[in-house]
Design a protein around this motif. Structure first.
Motif, PDB file in Angstrom:
ATOM      1  N   SER A   1       8.856   4.592  -7.917  1.00 25.77           N
ATOM      2  CA  SER A   1       9.740   4.560  -6.745  1.00 25.77           C
ATOM      3  C   SER A   1       9.051   3.873  -5.576  1.00 25.77           C
ATOM      4  N   PHE A   2       7.769   4.184  -5.372  1.00 27.94           N
ATOM      5  CA  PHE A   2       6.984   3.541  -4.318  1.00 27.94           C
ATOM      6  C   PHE A   2       6.919   2.029  -4.547  1.00 27.94           C
ATOM      7  N   TYR A   3       6.692   1.636  -5.787  1.00 28.01           N
ATOM      8  CA  TYR A   3       6.573   0.219  -6.131  1.00 28.01           C
ATOM      9  C   TYR A   3       7.880  -0.535  -5.868  1.00 28.01           C
ATOM     10  N   THR A   4       9.006   0.109  -6.122  1.00 23.52           N
ATOM     11  CA  THR A   4      10.292  -0.586  -5.971  1.00 23.52           C
ATOM     12  C   THR A   4      10.573  -1.011  -4.525  1.00 23.52           C
ATOM     13  N   THR A   5       9.908  -0.354  -3.560  1.00 23.82           N
ATOM     14  CA  THR A   5      10.147  -0.711  -2.154  1.00 23.82           C
ATOM     15  C   THR A   5       9.553  -2.068  -1.792  1.00 23.82           C
ATOM     16  N   TYR A   6       8.702  -2.611  -2.658  1.00 30.31           N
ATOM     17  CA  TYR A   6       8.091  -3.916  -2.411  1.00 30.31           C
ATOM     18  C   TYR A   6       8.798  -5.044  -3.170  1.00 30.31           C
TER      19      TYR A   6
END
Length: 361
Positions: free
Chosen positions: A66-71
């Protein structure tokens, strides 16, 4: 190192039609939930509940994704993914541990995320809020009908509640900080911008002196102070540059502007503690002396006149010399301020008729 981590979390999105604020909120939420599940993982390892510890590790992995998808410059997808993930693991935990584990309260975090990071219309957000409410009611009804898969001890339940409370308050606080910080900064900018506009509206752009409008406002305050006895004297003078049209005709309007600017510097320097001065119109200036009678104001005007007589204003390869004529009147309260200004103006013209370069009092 800390600054690099901060910059990484606060990194802006590349898409022009998406906001950095949403991405940052999702990142902070994901990292806080990773910490939450890491804490639960430690608790389950301590009580040797391997199955529950594995569930926590899976959740940590999902939130790292989920954190990665923000980039990925697709904030809408990251928002949907994050909210769907939260709804899913809440359901799993309720099914696994029952109502007493307390994770159903994370629905409130889900509700706040819906309103802060979702890109839909207000109608869609209200609809999602209704679904969140229905979801929580469903979870309660489910736990009343079915027993949990794993019965946790009373001590573990208390620990669960403490960790959940800290995590929920931390999540909500972090989300509100991100959004209210922007609001406060915007409010501060608006206040500063309004102050700038007010300043621009009250100042003559060429000379930097008060303009006629702002001086009238100042005069109203001065008259009020005089009427209340807060100040004992008020004097008013009008000054006009002698043969200013000749200066413009001889050297050009740029030179005339230079003369106005240089004289304004003298006025501000002398009048700094004596009162206020404004550009009344064209080459005319209005001087208001607070707490000075006519004799005292006359002394200040003589100082101004002496400085003007002795100054030369450089322009191109020449020096421009000017003089001024002043009309001075003391305010007594018997006549209104407009009448006092007219009286000062009449004295000014009397000085013009009598040779200029003088003060008529």
């Amino acid at each position: 190192m800390v600054q690099k981590i901060k910059d990484f979390i606060l990194k802006d999105v590349q898409s022009e039609n998406e906001t950095k604020k949403t991405a940052v909120t999702l990142r902070i939420s994901a990292l806080m939930l990773c910490l939450y599940f890491l804490t639960l993982f430690a608790v389950f390892c301590a009580i040797k509940d391997i199955r529950s510890a594995v569930i926590c590790l899976v959740c940590i992995g999902c939130y790292l994704v989920s954190f990665y998808t923000t980039y990925l410059n697709h904030t809408k997808f990251a928002s949907i993914f994050s909210q769907t993930l939260m709804a899913l693991w809440i359901l799993i935990f309720i099914w696994e541990y029952g109502w007493n584990c307390g994770v159903q309260h994370f629905v409130f975090v889900l509700l706040v995320l819906n309103f802060t990071v979702s890109a839909g219309t207000m109608g869609m957000k209200i609809g999602a809020a209704a679904l969140a409410c229905a979801y929580r009611i469903f979870l309660y009804a489910y736990t009343n009908r079915y027993d949990p898969v794993t019965n946790i001890s009373a001590d573990t339940g208390v620990l669960f509640q403490i960790i959940n409370t800290l995590a929920i308050f931390g999540e909500l606080t972090a989300i509100m900080i991100v959004f209210t910080k922007d609001s406060q900064e915007m409010e501060y900018k608006l206040v500063k911008y309004n102050e700038k506009l007010e300043h621009m509206a009250s100042i003559d752009p060429l000379t930097g002196l008060y303009n006629r409008w702002s001086m009238r406002s100042y005069l109203e305050k001065i008259v009020g102070k005089y009427a209340s006895g807060e100040i004992g004297y008020v004097s008013v003078a009008i000054g006009d540059i002698d043969f200013f049209k000749k200066t413009n005709d001889t050297y050009g309007h740029d030179a005339g502007d230079m003369v106005l600017k240089e004289l304004a510097k003298v006025f501000l320097e002398v009048m700094g503690k004596e009162g206020k001065v404004c550009r009344w119109g064209g080459e005319e200036f209005l001087f208001v002396f607070q707490n000075k009678n006519g004799d005292q104001a006359n002394e200040v005007l003589h100082d101004i006149l002496k400085r003007i007589r002795g100054m030369g204003i450089p322009y191109q390869s020449d020096w421009i010399h000017v003089t001024m004529t002043f009309g001075l009147e003391e305010y007594s309260g018997e006549k209104d301020m407009e009448a006092v200004i007219r009286a000062a103006d009449q004295k000014l013209y009397r000085g013009k008729e009598n040779g200029r370069n003088q003060i008529v009092y």
